[in-house]
Design a protein around this motif. Structure first.
Motif, PDB file in Angstrom:
ATOM      1  N   VAL A   1       3.302   0.712   7.051  1.00 60.29           N
ATOM      2  CA  VAL A   1       2.999  -0.297   8.063  1.00 60.29           C
ATOM      3  C   VAL A   1       4.094  -0.258   9.111  1.00 60.29           C
ATOM      4  O   VAL A   1       5.276  -0.121   8.773  1.00 60.29           O
ATOM      5  N   VAL A   2       3.697  -0.350  10.384  1.00 61.31           N
ATOM      6  CA  VAL A   2       4.678  -0.148  11.452  1.00 61.31           C
ATOM      7  C   VAL A   2       4.759  -1.302  12.442  1.00 61.31           C
ATOM      8  O   VAL A   2       5.754  -1.431  13.162  1.00 61.31           O
ATOM      9  N   THR A   3       3.748  -2.140  12.512  1.00 60.47           N
ATOM     10  CA  THR A   3       3.708  -3.212  13.512  1.00 60.47           C
ATOM     11  C   THR A   3       3.880  -4.566  12.830  1.00 60.47           C
ATOM     12  O   THR A   3       3.232  -4.829  11.810  1.00 60.47           O
ATOM     13  N   GLY A   4       4.718  -5.423  13.405  1.00 59.42           N
ATOM     14  CA  GLY A   4       4.888  -6.766  12.860  1.00 59.42           C
ATOM     15  C   GLY A   4       3.555  -7.487  12.775  1.00 59.42           C
ATOM     16  O   GLY A   4       2.793  -7.489  13.732  1.00 59.42           O
ATOM     17  N   GLY A   5       3.273  -8.067  11.596  1.00 59.48           N
ATOM     18  CA  GLY A   5       2.015  -8.762  11.387  1.00 59.48           C
ATOM     19  C   GLY A   5       0.871  -7.860  10.944  1.00 59.48           C
ATOM     20  O   GLY A   5      -0.228  -8.354  10.645  1.00 59.48           O
ATOM     21  N   GLU A   6       1.120  -6.580  10.881  1.00 53.21           N
ATOM     22  CA  GLU A   6       0.061  -5.636  10.515  1.00 53.21           C
ATOM     23  C   GLU A   6      -0.422  -5.845   9.087  1.00 53.21           C
ATOM     24  O   GLU A   6       0.370  -6.118   8.189  1.00 53.21           O
ATOM     25  N   VAL A   7      -1.728  -5.722   8.909  1.00 47.55           N
ATOM     26  CA  VAL A   7      -2.349  -5.794   7.590  1.00 47.55           C
ATOM     27  C   VAL A   7      -3.146  -4.516   7.374  1.00 47.55           C
ATOM     28  O   VAL A   7      -3.937  -4.117   8.241  1.00 47.55           O
ATOM     29  N   LYS A   8      -2.914  -3.871   6.229  1.00 44.55           N
ATOM     30  CA  LYS A   8      -3.687  -2.681   5.885  1.00 44.55           C
ATOM     31  C   LYS A   8      -4.304  -2.866   4.515  1.00 44.55           C
ATOM     32  O   LYS A   8      -3.669  -3.419   3.610  1.00 44.55           O
ATOM     33  N   LYS A   9      -5.534  -2.395   4.394  1.00 44.72           N
ATOM     34  CA  LYS A   9      -6.225  -2.495   3.107  1.00 44.72           C
ATOM     35  C   LYS A   9      -6.517  -1.108   2.573  1.00 44.72           C
ATOM     36  O   LYS A   9      -6.948  -0.208   3.307  1.00 44.72           O
ATOM     37  N   LEU A  10      -6.291  -0.955   1.272  1.00 41.58           N
ATOM     38  CA  LEU A  10      -6.564   0.291   0.575  1.00 41.58           C
ATOM     39  C   LEU A  10      -7.328  -0.096  -0.685  1.00 41.58           C
ATOM     40  O   LEU A  10      -6.730  -0.445  -1.699  1.00 41.58           O
ATOM     41  N   LYS A  11      -8.651  -0.085  -0.587  1.00 37.82           N
ATOM     42  CA  LYS A  11      -9.519  -0.529  -1.693  1.00 37.82           C
ATOM     43  C   LYS A  11      -9.128  -1.948  -2.102  1.00 37.82           C
ATOM     44  O   LYS A  11      -9.251  -2.883  -1.321  1.00 37.82           O
ATOM     45  N   ARG A  12      -8.608  -2.147  -3.319  1.00 36.05           N
ATOM     46  CA  ARG A  12      -8.291  -3.491  -3.786  1.00 36.05           C
ATOM     47  C   ARG A  12      -6.857  -3.911  -3.431  1.00 36.05           C
ATOM     48  O   ARG A  12      -6.432  -4.999  -3.801  1.00 36.05           O
ATOM     49  N   LEU A  13      -6.143  -3.067  -2.707  1.00 35.32           N
ATOM     50  CA  LEU A  13      -4.759  -3.358  -2.335  1.00 35.32           C
ATOM     51  C   LEU A  13      -4.689  -3.766  -0.870  1.00 35.32           C
ATOM     52  O   LEU A  13      -5.277  -3.108  -0.012  1.00 35.32           O
ATOM     53  N   THR A  14      -3.981  -4.868  -0.596  1.00 33.71           N
ATOM     54  CA  THR A  14      -3.777  -5.330   0.769  1.00 33.71           C
ATOM     55  C   THR A  14      -2.288  -5.406   1.034  1.00 33.71           C
ATOM     56  O   THR A  14      -1.545  -6.047   0.286  1.00 33.71           O
ATOM     57  N   PHE A  15      -1.856  -4.757   2.096  1.00 29.83           N
ATOM     58  CA  PHE A  15      -0.442  -4.693   2.466  1.00 29.83           C
ATOM     59  C   PHE A  15      -0.251  -5.451   3.773  1.00 29.83           C
ATOM     60  O   PHE A  15      -1.052  -5.309   4.698  1.00 29.83           O
ATOM     61  N   GLN A  16       0.824  -6.232   3.845  1.00 27.55           N
ATOM     62  CA  GLN A  16       1.121  -6.953   5.080  1.00 27.55           C
ATOM     63  C   GLN A  16       2.573  -6.757   5.458  1.00 27.55           C
ATOM     64  O   GLN A  16       3.469  -6.807   4.603  1.00 27.55           O
ATOM     65  N   PHE A  17       2.835  -6.539   6.722  1.00 28.30           N
ATOM     66  CA  PHE A  17       4.180  -6.424   7.272  1.00 28.30           C
ATOM     67  C   PHE A  17       4.484  -7.729   7.983  1.00 28.30           C
ATOM     68  O   PHE A  17       3.672  -8.208   8.784  1.00 28.30           O
ATOM     69  N   GLY A  18       5.620  -8.333   7.714  1.00 22.08           N
ATOM     70  CA  GLY A  18       5.964  -9.603   8.315  1.00 22.08           C
ATOM     71  C   GLY A  18       6.089  -9.514   9.829  1.00 22.08           C
ATOM     72  O   GLY A  18       6.391  -8.450  10.376  1.00 22.08           O
ATOM     73  N   ASP A  19       5.864 -10.641  10.492  1.00 17.83           N
ATOM     74  CA  ASP A  19       5.916 -10.668  11.957  1.00 17.83           C
ATOM     75  C   ASP A  19       7.257 -10.168  12.489  1.00 17.83           C
ATOM     76  O   ASP A  19       7.316  -9.499  13.526  1.00 17.83           O
ATOM     77  N   ALA A  20       8.334 -10.511  11.800  1.00 15.15           N
ATOM     78  CA  ALA A  20       9.673 -10.126  12.233  1.00 15.15           C
ATOM     79  C   ALA A  20      10.085  -8.754  11.700  1.00 15.15           C
ATOM     80  O   ALA A  20      11.208  -8.308  11.941  1.00 15.15           O
ATOM     81  N   ARG A  21       9.215  -8.104  10.987  1.00 16.09           N
ATOM     82  CA  ARG A  21       9.452  -6.773  10.400  1.00 16.09           C
ATOM     83  C   ARG A  21      10.669  -6.758   9.479  1.00 16.09           C
ATOM     84  O   ARG A  21      11.418  -5.783   9.409  1.00 16.09           O
TER      85      ARG A  21
END
Lengths: 110, 111
Positions: free
Chosen positions: A49-69
């Motif tokens: 994940v590269v952008t603050g606030g970004e959310v990525k989903k990989l099947k049943r996994l959800t990854f989030q990057f904090g707003d302040a990174r």
């Protein structure tokens, strides 16, 4: 020195349950990665994940990057025994060098 | 395709002996990293090679540890006069664009 603290350190849950793993730092990272490692093997990259606030989903996994990174979370829905392993977050700052987190060991019981 | 390979997979040595650990990276990857992992914990950075640049040795725990990368490909991590606290899994990774691909590691046991 940059530190990435993961919580919880250990987690044992029943198949079908949901869980969240946290990765926190006081430092800002240009990107953050999550890896999973199984016994006797090296870590395998799951997501970047590269952008603050970004959310990525990989099947049943959800990854989030904090707003302040500075932090990230990994949420697993309806965990399965195959999700068992050591989960590592890693932050990139300058160049190609990564700082790895302390790790979260997950056990999913059938 | 071929991934990162490491040899040996296991190494048992006596305290005071020297050991050499080998890493064969993925062809074309310019970056190569060595890490140490104790008891399934997080990874401790040791050293980083990037192309022809001088390596980043900031993670090496003592002057008993050294590494080289010949021809921009194969790397060897050498530990001299091993101590019991050197026992760990030593992981190598090669990478490009901040993504790292790990080998299976070498488990070192110092008796």
């Amino acid at each position: 020195t940059q530190l990435l603290e993961q919580s919880p350190q250990f987690l044992s849950i029943q198949e079908g349950e949901n869980l969240t793993v946290y990765c926190n730092s006081s430092s800002v990272f240009s990107s953050l990665q999550w890896y999973r490692q199984e016994p006797g093997e090296g870590p395998v990259l799951l997501v970047t994940v590269v952008t603050g606030g970004e959310v990525k989903k990989l099947k049943r996994l959800t990854f989030q990057f904090g707003d302040a990174r500075k932090d990230s979370s990994l949420h697993i829905t309806a965990a399965q025994p195959g999700d068992t392993g050591l989960y590592l977050c890693a932050g990139a700052s300058s160049g190609d060098k990564l700082t790895f987190g302390t790790g979260t060991r997950l056990a999913v019981r059938p | 395709g071929a991934g990162v390979s490491q040899s040996p997979s296991n190494k048992v040595t006596e305290k005071g002996k020297d050991v050499e650990l080998r890493c064969d990276p993925i062809s074309g990857h310019t970056a190569l990293y060595w890490y140490r992992q104790s008891l399934g914990q997080g990874l401790e950075f040791l050293i980083y090679f990037q192309g022809n640049s001088a390596p980043d040795k900031s993670g090496l725990p003592s002057d008993r540890f050294s590494a080289e990368r010949t021809g921009g490909s194969v790397s060897t991590l050498t530990i001299q006069r091993t101590q019991q606290e050197d026992s760990a899994v030593y992981l190598c990774a090669s990478g490009v664009n901040n993504e790292q691909f790990f080998g299976p590691g070498t488990r070192l046991t110092v008796l």
